[in-house]
Enzyme design. Structure first.
Site, PDB file in Angstrom:
ATOM      1  N   ARG A 188       0.840  -1.188   0.000  1.00  0.00           N
ATOM      2  CA  ARG A 188       0.000   0.000   0.000  1.00  0.00           C
ATOM      3  C   ARG A 188       0.881   1.247   0.000  1.00  0.00           C
ATOM      4  NH1 ARG A 188      -2.057  -3.524   3.879  1.00  0.00           N
ATOM      5  NH2 ARG A 188      -4.161  -4.332   3.466  1.00  0.00           N
ATOM      6  N   LYS A 202      -1.979  -1.679   7.574  1.00  0.00           N
ATOM      7  CA  LYS A 202      -3.383  -1.310   7.752  1.00  0.00           C
ATOM      8  C   LYS A 202      -4.103  -2.218   8.743  1.00  0.00           C
ATOM      9  CE  LYS A 202      -7.612  -0.437   5.113  1.00  0.00           C
ATOM     10  NZ  LYS A 202      -8.227  -0.435   3.762  1.00  0.00           N
ATOM     11  N   HIS A 213      -3.819   3.444  -5.735  1.00  0.00           N
ATOM     12  CA  HIS A 213      -4.174   2.174  -5.097  1.00  0.00           C
ATOM     13  C   HIS A 213      -4.486   1.099  -6.127  1.00  0.00           C
ATOM     14  CE1 HIS A 213      -5.217  -0.196  -1.572  1.00  0.00           C
ATOM     15  NE2 HIS A 213      -6.315  -0.608  -2.197  1.00  0.00           N
ATOM     16  N   ARG A 260      -1.946  -1.556  -6.635  1.00  0.00           N
ATOM     17  CA  ARG A 260      -1.998  -2.711  -5.721  1.00  0.00           C
ATOM     18  C   ARG A 260      -2.896  -3.795  -6.319  1.00  0.00           C
ATOM     19  NH1 ARG A 260      -1.596  -4.680  -0.399  1.00  0.00           N
ATOM     20  NH2 ARG A 260      -3.552  -5.326   0.572  1.00  0.00           N
ATOM     21  N   HIS A 299      -3.620  -9.613   3.301  1.00  0.00           N
ATOM     22  CA  HIS A 299      -5.038  -9.885   3.502  1.00  0.00           C
ATOM     23  C   HIS A 299      -5.227 -11.073   4.430  1.00  0.00           C
ATOM     24  CE1 HIS A 299      -5.319  -7.516  -0.288  1.00  0.00           C
ATOM     25  NE2 HIS A 299      -6.405  -7.073   0.316  1.00  0.00           N
ATOM     26  N   TYR A 319      -9.418  -7.873  -4.704  1.00  0.00           N
ATOM     27  CA  TYR A 319      -8.273  -7.273  -5.367  1.00  0.00           C
ATOM     28  C   TYR A 319      -7.737  -8.147  -6.506  1.00  0.00           C
ATOM     29  CZ  TYR A 319      -8.038  -4.008  -1.495  1.00  0.00           C
ATOM     30  OH  TYR A 319      -8.337  -3.040  -0.561  1.00  0.00           O
TER      31      TYR A 319
END
Length: 348
Positions: free
Chosen positions: A201, A226, A300, A303, A326, A335
């Site tokens: 990120r 995150k 983003h 990513r 994740h 994603y």
């Protein structure tokens, strides 16, 4: 036993128990008074005598937010929930916990949407407010007579996950524009390359420090992520080459941007320059420019691109998750947008 009395200012509900202090509250509607009385009596049956102290009627949301900021926020990322927490405290801070109803929270939700906030942003605001009520219940032992008011309202529908991937030539033009700006903005080509190669990120990239980068082992250790957990990311040959081309900074950081906000301005200028280069080439070749080229690309999205490329390289789910951070397949799936043509080639 519960008693109800209609007064000029609404319906007064009173709970009386032998050997215990009585507790009362006034509501606009009889139905609300009855719900509150049932909840209080249910808590008393469970042996929760604290409900009669009426802490929820004596504690403001601002007081809870202050305790939350001291005991909980330091363990979270600096930007994680802080803005939303401040917004919730600003809206409901002076009110006692027992005075904040689901209808009030629903009105705040509608106000935020009317201000133009996205559905996801509004959900973050509501989650922050809900977190304060949960903190009051679990950590401060404050009984909420009618429960957490946020849980009783409808949240905005989440937007569909973006599936934007780089189209042919977009990355090349971005890197051309970034290299042209290198004299003024050092590290821009490298941060773009790392985003596509590593799936990190933006905040993780800008927080990189050389002390946590091992070029020999081709790894980068991320501490501030995150989801609140650290992870070690494997670096491709292209990612290692990008890092090796960077000069070492005195402060030990890999990149010089202080925050994501400052980088976004650089990113916007880079996209504009890349678009101009693309249009100039189209004019020279007598080709009409594609209006969608780089038009809606966000940083983003790199990513998204990186994660999809990892799957296309044949990495398994757990291997990709170790790179992206994740925690669940459902989160990772948002994603991952593998091109159908490449899947067809694998099918034979």
């Amino acid at each position: 036993m519960a008693f109800f009395e209609q007064r000029k200012n609404g319906w007064r509900a009173q709970i009386r128990r032998k050997g215990m202090p009585s507790i009362s509250r006034t509501f606009d509607l009889l139905a609300d008074a009855q719900v509150w009385a049932r909840e209080v009596e249910r808590e008393l049956q469970r042996g929760n005598a604290a409900v009669l102290r009426d802490d929820a009627g004596k504690t403001t949301l601002a007081q809870v937010a202050e305790r939350y900021a001291v005991t909980v926020l330091p363990g979270k990322r600096a930007h994680s929930g802080k803005t939303y927490l401040q917004a919730a405290a600003s809206r409901f801070g002076p009110l006692f916990l027992s005075a904040i109803r689901a209808v009030d929270v629903a009105a705040w939700r509608d106000e935020l949407l009317a201000e133009g906030l996205s559905a996801q942003s509004v959900i973050h605001h509501l989650n922050a407010l809900s977190g304060l009520f949960s903190f009051a219940e679990k950590e401060l032992s404050i009984t909420l007579p009618v429960g957490n008011p946020v849980r009783g309202i409808r949240k905005p529908a989440k937007p569909r996950g973006r599936d934007r991937r780089l189209t042919a030539g977009e990355l090349d033009y971005l890197l051309r524009a970034a290299r042209a700006a290198r004299a003024r903005i050092g590290g821009l080509p490298q941060v773009i390359t790392l985003a596509v190669e590593s799936s990190m990120r933006l905040g993780e990239l800008l927080g990189l420090e050389w002390s946590r980068v091992d070029l020999a082992r081709r790894t980068a250790h991320l501490v501030d992520t995150k989801n609140g957990e650290s992870r070690t990311v494997a670096l491709s040959s292209a990612a290692v080459a990008a890092l090796q081309s960077l000069p070492l900074r005195i402060d030990g950081r890999v990149f010089g941007w202080a925050a994501s906000d400052s980088f976004e301005k650089t990113w916007t200028r880079c996209k504009a320059s890349a678009r101009k280069l693309y249009e100039a080439d189209c004019t020279a070749q007598g080709v009409k420019p594609d209006p969608a080229f780089l038009a809606d690309l966000r940083f983003h999205d790199l990513r998204h691109e990186a994660t999809s490329r990892l799957f296309e390289k044949g990495l398994g789910v757990m291997e990709v998750a170790s790179m992206t951070g994740h925690k669940s397949l459902s989160m990772l799936k948002r994603y991952t947008h593998i091109e159908a043509e490449k899947l067809a080639q694998k099918l034979g």
